[in-house]
Design a protein around this motif. Structure first.
Motif, PDB file in Angstrom:
ATOM      1  N   THR A   9       0.863  -1.176   0.000  1.00 23.90           N
ATOM      2  CA  THR A   9       0.000   0.000   0.000  1.00 23.90           C
ATOM      3  C   THR A   9       0.904   1.233   0.000  1.00 23.90           C
ATOM      4  O   THR A   9       2.113   1.111   0.132  1.00 23.90           O
ATOM      5  CB  THR A   9      -0.941   0.006   1.219  1.00 23.90           C
ATOM      6  N   SER A  10       0.319   2.388  -0.146  1.00 24.96           N
ATOM      7  CA  SER A  10       1.144   3.599  -0.065  1.00 24.96           C
ATOM      8  C   SER A  10       1.062   4.152   1.350  1.00 24.96           C
ATOM      9  O   SER A  10       0.010   4.130   1.993  1.00 24.96           O
ATOM     10  CB  SER A  10       0.700   4.644  -1.083  1.00 24.96           C
ATOM     11  N   CYS A  11       2.169   4.669   1.814  1.00 28.04           N
ATOM     12  CA  CYS A  11       2.233   5.258   3.146  1.00 28.04           C
ATOM     13  C   CYS A  11       1.390   6.535   3.133  1.00 28.04           C
ATOM     14  O   CYS A  11       1.545   7.373   2.246  1.00 28.04           O
ATOM     15  CB  CYS A  11       3.680   5.579   3.496  1.00 28.04           C
ATOM     16  N   PRO A  12       0.496   6.713   4.109  1.00 31.80           N
ATOM     17  CA  PRO A  12      -0.344   7.911   4.115  1.00 31.80           C
ATOM     18  C   PRO A  12       0.448   9.201   4.378  1.00 31.80           C
ATOM     19  O   PRO A  12      -0.013  10.288   4.039  1.00 31.80           O
ATOM     20  CB  PRO A  12      -1.335   7.648   5.246  1.00 31.80           C
ATOM     21  N   ASP A  13       1.643   9.087   4.933  1.00 31.60           N
ATOM     22  CA  ASP A  13       2.433  10.277   5.242  1.00 31.60           C
ATOM     23  C   ASP A  13       3.363  10.700   4.114  1.00 31.60           C
ATOM     24  O   ASP A  13       3.522  11.880   3.848  1.00 31.60           O
ATOM     25  CB  ASP A  13       3.257  10.051   6.510  1.00 31.60           C
ATOM     26  N   CYS A  14       3.990   9.713   3.436  1.00 30.56           N
ATOM     27  CA  CYS A  14       4.977  10.075   2.414  1.00 30.56           C
ATOM     28  C   CYS A  14       4.612   9.587   1.020  1.00 30.56           C
ATOM     29  O   CYS A  14       5.261   9.962   0.058  1.00 30.56           O
ATOM     30  CB  CYS A  14       6.367   9.586   2.801  1.00 30.56           C
ATOM     31  N   GLY A  15       3.612   8.705   0.890  1.00 27.89           N
ATOM     32  CA  GLY A  15       3.175   8.238  -0.412  1.00 27.89           C
ATOM     33  C   GLY A  15       4.015   7.125  -1.007  1.00 27.89           C
ATOM     34  O   GLY A  15       3.730   6.636  -2.091  1.00 27.89           O
ATOM     35  N   THR A  16       5.055   6.680  -0.317  1.00 26.11           N
ATOM     36  CA  THR A  16       5.919   5.621  -0.816  1.00 26.11           C
ATOM     37  C   THR A  16       5.195   4.289  -0.731  1.00 26.11           C
ATOM     38  O   THR A  16       4.470   4.018   0.219  1.00 26.11           O
ATOM     39  CB  THR A  16       7.215   5.559   0.021  1.00 26.11           C
ATOM     40  N   SER A  17       5.397   3.428  -1.725  1.00 24.39           N
ATOM     41  CA  SER A  17       4.819   2.097  -1.702  1.00 24.39           C
ATOM     42  C   SER A  17       5.574   1.251  -0.689  1.00 24.39           C
ATOM     43  O   SER A  17       6.793   1.111  -0.775  1.00 24.39           O
ATOM     44  CB  SER A  17       4.911   1.463  -3.091  1.00 24.39           C
TER      45      SER A  17
END
Length: 75
Positions: A9-17
Motif C-alpha cells: 500500500t502507499s504510506c499515508p504520510d509520504c506516499g511511498t509504496s
C-alpha cells in the motif's frame, strides 16, 4: 497469478509504496523528501480542483451575475 499484489500500500504520510507489514511495524521510516513531495502533490491536486470548481461556478448564471454585480459595485 497476482496473489502478492495486495501486500503493498502507499504510506499515508509520504506516499511511498510499502509492504503492509512494514507500515504496521517500525520498519518503515518516511523520507523527508518523499514526505514533502507527497504533500506538494496533494496540495496541487486540491488547488487544481478548486480552480476547476471556481471556473464552473463563474460560467454558471449565478456566477456570471456575481461577476457583473462585483464589477458594477466597484465603480
Amino acid at each position: 497469478m497476482l496473489g502478492g499484489m495486495n501486500d503493498y500500500t502507499s504510506c499515508p504520510d509520504c506516499g511511498t509504496s510499502v509492504d503492509l507489514a512494514s507500515l504496521d511495524s517500525a520498519l518503515h521510516r518516511c523520507d523527508g523528501r518523499h514526505r514533502d513531495e507527497h504533500a506538494i502533490r496533494l496540495a496541487l491536486s486540491e488547488v487544481a480542483l478548486f480552480e476547476r470548481e471556481l471556473a464552473d461556478y463563474l460560467d454558471s448564471p449565478q456566477g456570471r451575475f456575481e461577476l457583473y454585480y462585483a464589477a458594477r459595485s466597484r465603480g
